[in-house]
Enzyme design. Sequence first.
Site, mmCIF file in Angstrom:
data_model
loop_
_atom_site.group_PDB
_atom_site.id
_atom_site.type_symbol
_atom_site.label_atom_id
_atom_site.label_comp_id
_atom_site.label_asym_id
_atom_site.label_seq_id
_atom_site.Cartn_x
_atom_site.Cartn_y
_atom_site.Cartn_z
ATOM 1 N N LEU A 65 0.649 -1.103 0.039
ATOM 2 C CA LEU A 65 0.012 0.109 -0.154
ATOM 3 C C LEU A 65 0.727 1.395 -0.024
ATOM 4 C CD1 LEU A 65 -2.860 -0.849 2.397
ATOM 5 C CD2 LEU A 65 -2.747 -1.160 -0.149
ATOM 6 N N LEU A 106 3.833 4.058 -1.198
ATOM 7 C CA LEU A 106 4.538 4.716 -2.407
ATOM 8 C C LEU A 106 5.725 4.022 -2.650
ATOM 9 C CD1 LEU A 106 3.064 6.549 -4.606
ATOM 10 C CD2 LEU A 106 4.304 8.493 -3.337
ATOM 11 N N ASN A 142 1.505 -3.320 -10.809
ATOM 12 C CA ASN A 142 0.560 -3.303 -9.676
ATOM 13 C C ASN A 142 -0.948 -3.692 -10.039
ATOM 14 O OD1 ASN A 142 -0.474 -2.647 -6.865
ATOM 15 N ND2 ASN A 142 -1.614 -0.881 -7.531
ATOM 16 N N HIS A 200 -4.986 -2.850 -8.974
ATOM 17 C CA HIS A 200 -5.875 -2.051 -8.167
ATOM 18 C C HIS A 200 -7.261 -2.777 -8.202
ATOM 19 C CE1 HIS A 200 -6.953 1.601 -6.245
ATOM 20 N NE2 HIS A 200 -7.922 1.627 -7.214
HETATM 21 C C1 GRF Z 1 -6.251 -6.709 -3.488
HETATM 22 O O1 GRF Z 1 -7.493 -6.189 -3.521
HETATM 23 C C2 GRF Z 1 -5.353 -5.912 -4.543
HETATM 24 O O2 GRF Z 1 -6.051 -5.326 -5.711
HETATM 25 C C3 GRF Z 1 -5.097 -4.483 -3.684
HETATM 26 O O3 GRF Z 1 -4.750 -5.256 -2.259
HETATM 27 C C4 GRF Z 1 -5.762 -6.458 -2.115
HETATM 28 C C5 GRF Z 1 -4.512 -7.518 -1.845
HETATM 29 O O4 GRF Z 1 -5.047 -8.701 -1.693
HETATM 30 N N1 GRF Z 1 -3.915 -3.950 -4.074
HETATM 31 P P1 GRF Z 1 -4.177 -9.882 -1.407
HETATM 32 O O5 GRF Z 1 -3.302 -9.697 -0.330
HETATM 33 O O6 GRF Z 1 -3.526 -10.233 -2.742
HETATM 34 O O7 GRF Z 1 -5.321 -11.154 -1.213
#
Ligand code: GRF
Length: 189
Positions: free
Chosen positions: A85, A87, A102, A104
């Site tokens: 999460l 930067l 990444n 999202h």
């Molecule tokens: C996912 O929803 C991803 O898109 C976001 O954070 C969440 C991570 O989930 N960036 P996981 O740890 O991969 O289960």
Amino acid sequence: MHSIGILIGGKSEGSNMQAIARACQCGDLPATVSCVISPSSEAPGCLAASALGLKIRVVEPGENYGPRLVEALKGSTLVCLAGFLRLLPADVLAHWPNRVLNIHPALLPRFGGQGMYGQRLHEAVITSGEKESGCTVHRVTEVYDEGEILLQKRCPVLTGDRPEDLAARVLNLEHATYVEAIRKVLNEL
Ligand code: GRF
């Protein structure tokens, strides 16, 4: 053979990391996972990574975070953020130009930016009356959730959805989407 370094978050369940690792292990991706980097040894994703036999490196944020990440990622062809999460320090982007991806859990460029993650993000999608949401794989830059969009997949937002319902539907889409986008990027390297 390519090698992928995966950065997870401290609260990350690691489901995307697992999807990438499994795709490597079964030959769906022409790569191996070089290491999983976590900001904390307590991250639930660490447990999942060790169950898959992956190398885990704990790199705590703080002084020289960038150089320490670069060191831990050494040898990786591609870097994938999965639940990370923060930067990303500029050092990493400088070492892997255009090679940091990444995922999202929304349809960028809408519903992105700092703080747009988890329940709050899905709540915002529902409140704004969207009929569709989905996930986006993009290249990482120094700005949150910007960078070239590589792949998006959509799913409906249903009447009566709670943020957790939508989150689960989107997460279900994410795994195959991330693997497909990574395959495309690796094939172009
Ligand atoms: C996912 O929803 C991803 O898109 C976001 O954070 C969440 C991570 O989930 N960036 P996981 O740890 O991969 O289960």
